[in-house]
Design a protein around this motif. Structure first.
Motif, PDB file in Angstrom:
ATOM      1  N   LYS A   1       0.844  -1.189   0.000  1.00 29.58           N
ATOM      2  CA  LYS A   1       0.000   0.000   0.000  1.00 29.58           C
ATOM      3  C   LYS A   1       0.881   1.243   0.000  1.00 29.58           C
ATOM      4  CE  LYS A   1      -3.593  -2.299   2.668  1.00 29.58           C
ATOM      5  NZ  LYS A   1      -4.322  -2.305   3.954  1.00 29.58           N
ATOM      6  N   PHE A   2       0.354   2.312  -0.608  1.00 30.18           N
ATOM      7  CA  PHE A   2       1.091   3.574  -0.624  1.00 30.18           C
ATOM      8  C   PHE A   2       0.135   4.746  -0.810  1.00 30.18           C
ATOM      9  CE2 PHE A   2       0.858   2.128  -5.013  1.00 30.18           C
ATOM     10  CZ  PHE A   2       0.556   3.280  -5.724  1.00 30.18           C
ATOM     11  N   ILE A   3       0.619   5.928  -0.462  1.00 29.76           N
ATOM     12  CA  ILE A   3      -0.094   7.161  -0.758  1.00 29.76           C
ATOM     13  C   ILE A   3       0.780   7.962  -1.715  1.00 29.76           C
ATOM     14  CG2 ILE A   3      -1.461   7.202   1.365  1.00 29.76           C
ATOM     15  CD1 ILE A   3       0.511   9.224   2.507  1.00 29.76           C
ATOM     16  N   ILE A   4       0.188   8.889  -2.427  1.00 22.53           N
ATOM     17  CA  ILE A   4       0.898   9.599  -3.492  1.00 22.53           C
ATOM     18  C   ILE A   4       2.137  10.323  -2.988  1.00 22.53           C
ATOM     19  CG2 ILE A   4       0.727  11.441  -5.201  1.00 22.53           C
ATOM     20  CD1 ILE A   4      -2.188  10.662  -5.576  1.00 22.53           C
TER      21      ILE A   4
ATOM     22  N   GLU B   1      -9.181   1.857   0.369  1.00 23.10           N
ATOM     23  CA  GLU B   1      -9.788   2.746   1.354  1.00 23.10           C
ATOM     24  C   GLU B   1      -8.898   3.956   1.654  1.00 23.10           C
ATOM     25  OE1 GLU B   1      -6.985   0.291   3.744  1.00 23.10           O
ATOM     26  OE2 GLU B   1      -8.445  -0.255   2.222  1.00 23.10           O
ATOM     27  N   ARG B   2      -9.552   4.995   2.125  1.00 22.13           N
ATOM     28  CA  ARG B   2      -8.818   6.192   2.539  1.00 22.13           C
ATOM     29  C   ARG B   2      -8.234   5.970   3.926  1.00 22.13           C
ATOM     30  NH1 ARG B   2      -9.394  10.982  -0.066  1.00 22.13           N
ATOM     31  NH2 ARG B   2     -10.890  11.028  -1.750  1.00 22.13           N
TER      32      ARG B   2
ATOM     33  N   SER C   1      -5.993   9.403  -0.003  1.00 23.44           N
ATOM     34  CA  SER C   1      -6.322   8.213  -0.793  1.00 23.44           C
ATOM     35  C   SER C   1      -5.164   7.241  -0.705  1.00 23.44           C
ATOM     36  CB  SER C   1      -6.566   8.585  -2.259  1.00 23.44           C
ATOM     37  OG  SER C   1      -7.727   9.341  -2.377  1.00 23.44           O
ATOM     38  N   GLN C   2      -5.511   5.982  -0.604  1.00 22.57           N
ATOM     39  CA  GLN C   2      -4.509   4.943  -0.493  1.00 22.57           C
ATOM     40  C   GLN C   2      -4.627   4.022  -1.703  1.00 22.57           C
ATOM     41  OE1 GLN C   2      -2.842   2.756   3.361  1.00 22.57           O
ATOM     42  NE2 GLN C   2      -4.971   2.427   3.050  1.00 22.57           N
ATOM     43  N   TYR C   3      -3.485   3.567  -2.178  1.00 26.06           N
ATOM     44  CA  TYR C   3      -3.422   2.717  -3.364  1.00 26.06           C
ATOM     45  C   TYR C   3      -2.636   1.453  -3.035  1.00 26.06           C
ATOM     46  CZ  TYR C   3      -4.800   7.079  -5.534  1.00 26.06           C
ATOM     47  OH  TYR C   3      -5.476   8.226  -5.852  1.00 26.06           O
TER      48      TYR C   3
END
Length: 80
Positions: free
Chosen positions: A23-26, A66-67, A73-75
């Protein structure tokens, strides 16, 4: 702000530094305080742009999940 340059850098980081199912965030896709050099409006705008590209599958191998509690936002990187 040059979206294409930022997007190219983000994709390169994802391809070389993010493992599958990670998982990562921008903001974690950019080195040091590079993300912080953008104004808040630019960060939000690029985040929306990135999210739309993921949603329309123009960024392959990434899914939005999910956020986080802080509303980021999480990816996750997935196999294509």
């Amino acid at each position: 702000m040059d979206y294409d340059t930022w997007l190219k850098e983000a994709k390169q980081y994802i391809n070389t530094n993010i493992q599958y199912n990670e998982k990562f965030i921008i903001k974690n896709l950019f080195n040091g305080n590079q993300w912080e050099t953008l104004s808040k409006g630019e960060r939000i705008s690029f985040g929306r742009y990135f999210s739309e590209l993921v949603k329309t599958e123009k960024i392959k191998g990434v899914k939005k999940i999910e956020r986080k509690a802080n509303n980021h936002s999480q990816y996750i990187k997935v196999r294509e």
